[in-house]
Design an enzyme around this catalytic site. Structure first.
Site, PDB file in Angstrom:
ATOM      1  N   HIS A 244     -40.876  17.018 -40.192  1.00 57.19           N
ATOM      2  CA  HIS A 244     -39.374  16.833 -40.078  1.00 57.19           C
ATOM      3  C   HIS A 244     -38.908  16.684 -38.724  1.00 57.19           C
ATOM      4  CE1 HIS A 244     -39.591  20.981 -39.930  1.00 57.19           C
ATOM      5  NE2 HIS A 244     -38.359  21.108 -39.300  1.00 57.19           N
TER       6      HIS A 244
ATOM      7  N   ASP B  89     -35.719  18.245 -36.428  1.00 54.92           N
ATOM      8  CA  ASP B  89     -34.729  19.157 -36.792  1.00 54.92           C
ATOM      9  C   ASP B  89     -33.105  18.254 -36.836  1.00 54.92           C
ATOM     10  OD1 ASP B  89     -36.300  21.286 -36.869  1.00 54.92           O
ATOM     11  OD2 ASP B  89     -36.131  21.817 -34.774  1.00 54.92           O
TER      12      ASP B  89
ATOM     13  N   HIS C 290     -42.206  17.650 -36.751  1.00 55.18           N
ATOM     14  CA  HIS C 290     -43.005  18.749 -36.315  1.00 55.18           C
ATOM     15  C   HIS C 290     -43.308  19.402 -37.904  1.00 55.18           C
ATOM     16  CE1 HIS C 290     -38.932  20.273 -35.752  1.00 55.18           C
ATOM     17  NE2 HIS C 290     -39.142  21.664 -36.170  1.00 55.18           N
TER      18      HIS C 290
ATOM     19  N   ARG D  97     -35.937  30.580 -32.209  1.00 54.28           N
ATOM     20  CA  ARG D  97     -35.807  29.227 -31.704  1.00 54.28           C
ATOM     21  C   ARG D  97     -34.338  29.275 -31.375  1.00 54.28           C
ATOM     22  NH1 ARG D  97     -35.579  24.968 -36.304  1.00 54.28           N
ATOM     23  NH2 ARG D  97     -33.158  25.275 -35.830  1.00 54.28           N
TER      24      ARG D  97
END
Length: 310
Positions: free
Chosen positions: A136, A138, A286, A301
């Site tokens: 996917h 983000d 990723h 993150r």
């Protein structure tokens, strides 16, 4: 009298392979945009980890402010390698946020668990189920998907828990001409519901539907800094191609989703605690590998607000 020979019969029996697959053969592996000057790096060492994507940066301490020159050279490295790795940084949440702010305003995500601040996402599946084992990009369900993200592993399992990134510029380059002709100029719908419904109950997601309505983005976007064309659909959030019949849209999206699975377009990173990955969310997908069983894997993150894809 002259005799004209007929066509030479094939030495091979009749054969076929299913349409819309991934085939062996030549891959065009172009790391840099056309007419891009490949210059040496002067302020740190760059150690390639893949052919077109992924480089380890050595000789930098990210815990303090970056000089303008270092920031500029790091940005060039990000554009050229798409994901950068920094070993053993062990940044505090504040230092991680300060590093990311060199690239813009930080994003908050109310759909995910937070850490020390609202703009720090804490990824710990033992506490809150979260994204793993799916390719996917983000937050493409936002009108302005993230420019990039800075991820740090706080706790790593004894084995497993790697992350892979795929170069979606290379993925676009290697599409057949007839597929490029079909998708250039096309737009697709992105929606948070299908992806998050995998691990969140409907009652939790329903209140966010008004905040995050479905949005449209180009199937092929141009990078705002390099101008390079990149495939911009993903299996978590892209639901249909606008103006295509459902069956045709589904078939084409399946083909496009597969492109992230090509190993030649990928880099794989084995984490140690304190490592940092900084990726360009505009040009990559990723995949967090969910192969570490009941062991803990804790990551934090921070993401940087991006622009509207075009």
């Amino acid at each position: 009298m002259t005799t004209t020979a007929g066509p030479t019969p094939s030495a091979l029996r009749d054969h076929r392979i299913p349409a819309d697959g991934l085939y062996e053969g030549h891959r065009e592996l172009r790391r840099l945009p056309e007419e891009w000057t490949d210059r040496p790096y002067e302020l740190f060492d760059v150690v390639p980890q893949g052919r077109t994507i992924g480089a380890e940066i050595r000789g930098l301490d990210l815990s303090g402010p970056l000089s303008p020159a270092v920031r500029e050279e790091l940005n060039r490295a990000l554009l050229e390698w798409k994901v950068l790795f920094f070993r053993g940084q062990h940044l505090s949440s504040d230092a991680q946020r300060a590093f990311a702010r060199n690239w813009g305003e930080l994003e908050t995500n109310p759909l995910l668990a937070t850490g020390a601040a609202r703009d720090v996402v804490r990824l710990d599946r033992t506490a809150v189920p979260t994204y793993e084992n799916v390719w996917h990009t983000d937050v493409t369900f936002r009108e302005r998907p993230a420019l990039g993200a800075v991820l740090q592993l706080r706790e790593v399992p004894p084995a497993g828990g790697d992350t892979l990134w795929a170069d979606m510029a290379a993925a676009y380059d290697n599409l057949p001409r007839e597929v490029k002709d079909r998708i250039d100029g096309a737009r697709a719908v992105h929606d948070f519901v299908p992806g998050f419904a995998r691990f969140s109950p409907a009652a939790r997601l329903a209140p966010f539907q008004e905040l995050f309505p479905p949005v449209e983005h180009p199937v092929v976007r141009r990078h705002p800094e390099t101008g390079r064309r990149m495939l911009f659909v993903n299996a978590s959030f892209t639901t249909r191609i606008v103006g295509f019949e459902p069956e045709e849209s589904d078939r084409l999206l399946r083909l496009l989703f597969q492109q992230a699975h090509v190993p030649e377009f990928q880099v794989r990173f084995r984490w140690e605690a304190g490592d940092i990955a900084f990726w360009d969310n505009r040009s990559t997908q990723h995949y967090a590998v969910s192969d570490y069983g009941t062991h803990r894997r804790v990551a934090e993150r921070v993401a940087i607000v991006g622009d509207r894809p075009f």
